[in-house]
Write an enzyme that holds these catalytic residues in place. Structure first.
Site, PDB file in Angstrom:
ATOM      1  N   LYS A  13       0.827  -1.215   0.000  1.00  0.00           N
ATOM      2  CA  LYS A  13       0.000   0.000   0.000  1.00  0.00           C
ATOM      3  C   LYS A  13       0.859   1.263   0.000  1.00  0.00           C
ATOM      4  CE  LYS A  13      -2.199  -0.876   3.865  1.00  0.00           C
ATOM      5  NZ  LYS A  13      -1.587  -2.136   4.304  1.00  0.00           N
ATOM      6  N   ARG A  88      -9.167   0.785   8.905  1.00  0.00           N
ATOM      7  CA  ARG A  88      -8.744  -0.591   9.171  1.00  0.00           C
ATOM      8  C   ARG A  88      -9.824  -1.358   9.930  1.00  0.00           C
ATOM      9  NH1 ARG A  88      -2.876   0.457   8.919  1.00  0.00           N
ATOM     10  NH2 ARG A  88      -1.715  -1.483   9.064  1.00  0.00           N
ATOM     11  N   ARG A 123      11.837  -5.834   4.342  1.00  0.00           N
ATOM     12  CA  ARG A 123      11.403  -4.436   4.291  1.00  0.00           C
ATOM     13  C   ARG A 123      12.249  -3.555   5.217  1.00  0.00           C
ATOM     14  NH1 ARG A 123       5.158  -2.679   4.651  1.00  0.00           N
ATOM     15  NH2 ARG A 123       5.262  -2.849   6.888  1.00  0.00           N
ATOM     16  N   ARG A 156      11.491  -2.195  10.840  1.00  0.00           N
ATOM     17  CA  ARG A 156      10.508  -1.756  11.833  1.00  0.00           C
ATOM     18  C   ARG A 156      10.325  -2.842  12.879  1.00  0.00           C
ATOM     19  NH1 ARG A 156       5.488   0.120   8.280  1.00  0.00           N
ATOM     20  NH2 ARG A 156       4.443  -1.081   9.889  1.00  0.00           N
ATOM     21  N   ARG A 167      -0.100  -9.412  13.093  1.00  0.00           N
ATOM     22  CA  ARG A 167      -0.714  -8.338  12.295  1.00  0.00           C
ATOM     23  C   ARG A 167      -1.595  -8.921  11.189  1.00  0.00           C
ATOM     24  NH1 ARG A 167       4.013  -4.761  10.358  1.00  0.00           N
ATOM     25  NH2 ARG A 167       2.396  -3.334   9.680  1.00  0.00           N
TER      26      ARG A 167
END
Ligand code: AMP
Length: 210
Positions: A13, A88, A123, A156, A167
């Site tokens: 996203k 969300r 990431r 992160r 998540r």
């Protein structure tokens, strides 16, 4: 144009929002980035959000709704915006409706959970400006350094494998019902997000007719 990018954490996203934002010349509103910035600055909102985020849970709806209503009132949003990571939950979507925000299109980016788990481990984000990179698919010019601001690229905390699994569970339980919510409004467009960044962008532009 007012857009929502919907999808699991790691579906792409943020990356796609950045590209679409450049093409349509409208700002991206990333609640994740705003919250991370608030944590860094130790604001009241950041202090409230930190424990939820570190655990891979959602921050309470009222916190996020407050952030977004303030942000979309700003001048640069008058021609539209892209919401990345909000809503969300169905309650957040209803709050947008209650604010009188008319969404033109919702793009749902679909990626298998197993592919997401692989992706997240590569990431990296810039700790200064929040730009996102990937060790395989979107490398910075210089290892560990942000192309746009020179900040340090880090993993992160919530991208650690166990937290990613939490998540994804939260996504399926609380966010996925939004597919039905926006489909019923006739504004949902689904694109496959597992064939590379450029291909996904092409599918999004096609879906938006731009
Ligand atoms: P993201 O960068 O979009 O993956 O968001 C990182 C984390 O911020 C999420 O795992 C949540 O804890 C929190 N967060 C971001 N956006 C929202 C939202 N709309 N509602 C609740 N929590 C959010």
């Amino acid at each position: 144009m007012k857009l929502i990018l919907l999808g699991a954490p790691g579906a792409g996203k943020g990356t796609q929002a950045e590209i679409v934002s450049g093409k349509l010349d409208i700002p991206t509103i990333s609640t994740g980035n705003i919250l991370r910035e608030a944590i860094k600055n130790e604001t009241e909102c950041g202090v409230k959000a930190k424990a939820f985020m570190d655990a891979g849970n959602l921050v309470p709806d009222e916190v996020v709704v407050g952030i977004v209503s303030e942000r979309i009132a700003k001048d640069d949003c008058k021609n539209g915006f892209i919401l990345d990571g909000m809503p969300r939950t169905v309650r957040q979507a209803e709050a947008l409706d209650a604010m009188g925000v008319t969404i033109d299109s919702v793009i749902a980016i679909e990626v298998e959970d197993s592919a997401i788990e692989r992706r997240m481990s590569g990431r990296r984000v810039c700790e200064k400006c929040g730009a996102s990179y990937h060790m395989e698919h979107k490398k910075p010019e210089k290892d560990g350094v942000c192309d746009s601001c020179g900040g340090k690229l880090v993993l992160r905390k919530d991208d650690a494998p166990d937290t990613v699994r939490d998540r994804l569970r939260v996504y399926h339980e609380q966010t996925e019902p939004l597919v039905e919510f926006y489909s019923a409004k006739g504004i949902l467009k689904t694109v496959h997000g597992d064939n590379g960044i450029e291909n996904t962008t092409r599918l999004i532009f096609e879906a938006l007719g731009v």
